[in-house]
Write an enzyme that holds these catalytic residues in place. Structure first.
Site, PDB file in Angstrom:
ATOM      1  CG  ASP A  14     -13.321  66.137  12.444  1.00 23.18           C
ATOM      2  OD1 ASP A  14     -12.835  66.643  13.474  1.00 23.18           O
ATOM      3  OD2 ASP A  14     -13.145  66.614  11.303  1.00 23.18           O
ATOM      4  NE  ARG A  94     -14.991  62.163  -0.140  1.00 22.03           N
ATOM      5  CZ  ARG A  94     -14.196  61.643   0.767  1.00 22.03           C
ATOM      6  NH1 ARG A  94     -14.204  60.335   1.004  1.00 22.03           N
ATOM      7  NH2 ARG A  94     -13.362  62.393   1.436  1.00 22.03           N
ATOM      8  CG  ASP A 123     -14.989  65.348   0.247  1.00 15.97           C
ATOM      9  OD1 ASP A 123     -15.068  65.056  -0.971  1.00 15.97           O
ATOM     10  OD2 ASP A 123     -13.935  65.320   0.881  1.00 15.97           O
ATOM     11  CB  SER A 174      -7.095  68.595   6.278  1.00 12.41           C
ATOM     12  OG  SER A 174      -8.078  67.816   5.647  1.00 12.41           O
TER      13      SER A 174
HETATM   14  N1  ARG Z   1      -9.800  69.177  -2.930  1.00  9.34           N
HETATM   15  C1  ARG Z   1     -10.061  67.811  -3.105  1.00  9.34           C
HETATM   16  C2  ARG Z   1     -11.476  67.580  -3.545  1.00  9.34           C
HETATM   17  O1  ARG Z   1     -12.294  68.410  -3.367  1.00  9.34           O
HETATM   18  C3  ARG Z   1      -9.724  66.991  -1.880  1.00  9.34           C
HETATM   19  C4  ARG Z   1     -10.534  67.289  -0.655  1.00  9.34           C
HETATM   20  C5  ARG Z   1     -10.063  66.603   0.600  1.00  9.34           C
HETATM   21  N2  ARG Z   1      -8.738  67.017   0.928  1.00  9.34           N
HETATM   22  C6  ARG Z   1      -8.144  66.895   2.136  1.00  9.34           C
HETATM   23  N3  ARG Z   1      -6.911  67.249   2.220  1.00  9.34           N
HETATM   24  N4  ARG Z   1      -8.765  66.427   3.167  1.00  9.34           N
HETATM   25  O2  ARG Z   1     -11.778  66.567  -4.098  1.00  9.34           O
END
Ligand code: ARG
Length: 398
Positions: A14, A94, A123, A174
């Protein structure tokens, strides 16, 4: 002069495709920032890919100790979990990433920041809100949010543009990783009734046999883990080591359907062996040294802080105030916790502290008992007075 753009670069498909796309759509010099939070990717390799794809400059920064000390350990002191389960690995990273991107934007005098988040996740919220809270005038570009491409189309775009990246047509899951945990979604996991296939697990791949066990000891100082089995280590070292020691037992798997900030539900699997063991050990130590009212009230603060971390509300006055409460509550949280690790589970089997307020003489049922039973009767009488009076006045209680 060409305008500069700071890109949060991971090395994956990406954000690599994003380099080309940003160049095609904006007249910018791209500065790629690679942030080491303990994820397994080869950052040197990613650095080269950023430059090869067209980034003007790239930086690798190692923020592992800062991440653990200033972010993860606050979450730990607050026993943070979103919806009682998720120990927040992705979410807690983050704000630090946002902060670093803003630092680079200011240093490089860049007018834009770009990240690789899609339109469906939490995110994007955490990045955008975090970045704007620190740098309200910056423009944020999220190519993956603007540009709806299937994985096949993305790969085709990469091939057309001669982007060198090793990917398979079908990315099954992912994944997001840092020292505090590994988050896994997509593929067969999208049906919440499907049992997660064993091969999704990496950190908690089981390398022991049923019946195997071992004891470990964790020392805490003011709520922070400082030593493992008597050996002092830095925060990042300790978390890394503990992930290995506990992960091989298959400890720390979480399978949940969670409520995303953006309104949808998603099924996510987490592997967070160190986080699981540390949160439960930390809670066990608090139970020994803090008084009842503080422990109970702190639940409310923990819940709120966890939600704020999940919602991306880190750089806010309320988070700062809650942090002060949490830090103050850790004044006496110093001591040792003993944990028994076993096949796919663990148990806290002992806790001790120089600040313990556990009073053996008051608690014991043996002959050294110093508890005066005559105090109980009057106390209970007064405690129950309001309801006794209601009943006498003919009112119904509950
Ligand atoms: N659901 C989690 C959050 O919002 C993780 C998000 C990223 N997950 C991923 N498998 N890429 O903090």
């Amino acid at each position: 002069m060409t305008e500069k753009l700071i890109l949060a670069y991971s090395g994956g498909l990406d954000t690599t495709v994003a380099i080309k796309w940003l160049q095609e759509n904006y007249n910018v010099d791209i500065i790629a920032v690679l942030i080491n939070l303990g994820q397994p990717e080869d950052l040197e390799d990613a650095y080269k890919r950023a430059i090869d794809t067209g980034a003007k400059k790239a930086y690798i920064i190692d923020v592992r100790e800062e991440f653990i000390k200033d972010y993860v350990f606050l979450a730990l002191k607050a026993n943070s979990r979103y919806e009682k389960q998720y120990s927040l690995a992705t979410a807690i990273a983050r704000p630090l990433i946002a902060k670093k991107l803003v630092e680079f934007a200011k240093k490089e005098n860049a007018g834009k920041i770009a990240h690789g988040c899609t339109a469906k996740g939490n995110d994007q919220v955490r990045f955008d809100v975090g970045i704007r809270s620190l740098h309200p005038d910056i423009e944020i570009i999220a190519p993956m949010r603007l540009w709806k491409l299937s994985r096949e189309e993305e790969i085709a775009y990469a091939q057309e543009h001669d982007i060198k990246i090793n990917v398979s047509k079908k990315k099954i899951y992912s994944i997001d990783e840092n020292l505090w945990g590994r988050s896994i979604e997509c593929g067969v996991l999208e049906d919440p009734y499907n049992e997660p296939p064993e091969d999704i697990y990496k950190w908690t791949e089981i390398k022991v046999k049923p019946g195997d066990s071992e004891y470990i000891e964790i020392d805490f100082k003011n709520g922070e883990p400082v030593a493992l089995n008597g050996k002092a280590m830095s925060g990042a070292e300790l978390v890394l080591k503990l992930n290995l020691v506990t992960g091989k037992y298959g400890i720390g798997r979480i399978d949940m359907v969670e409520n995303r900030l953006i309104g949808i539900k998603s099924r996510e699997i987490y592997e967070a062996p160190a986080a699981e063991v540390l949160i439960e050990s930390h809670r066990a130590l608090e139970s020994l040294v803090n008084d009842r009212e503080l422990i109970h009230y702190k639940y409310l603060i923990e819940e709120k802080l966890s939600e704020m971390i999940y919602y991306g509300l880190w750089f806010t006055p309320l988070r700062e105030c809650l942090e002060k409460f949490i830090i103050e509550s850790q004044k006496y949280v110093t001591g040792t916790v003993r944990v028994k690790l076993g096949y796919k589970n663990f148990a806290i089997v002992g806790r001790k502290s120089e600040n313990s307020i556990y009073d053996f003489a008051l608690a014991t049922y043996d002959k050294s008992d110093s508890f005066n039973p005559s105090h109980s009767e009057s106390f209970i009488k007064m405690w129950g007075y309001p309801y006794e009076i209601l009943a006498k006045k003919g009112r119904k209680n509950g």
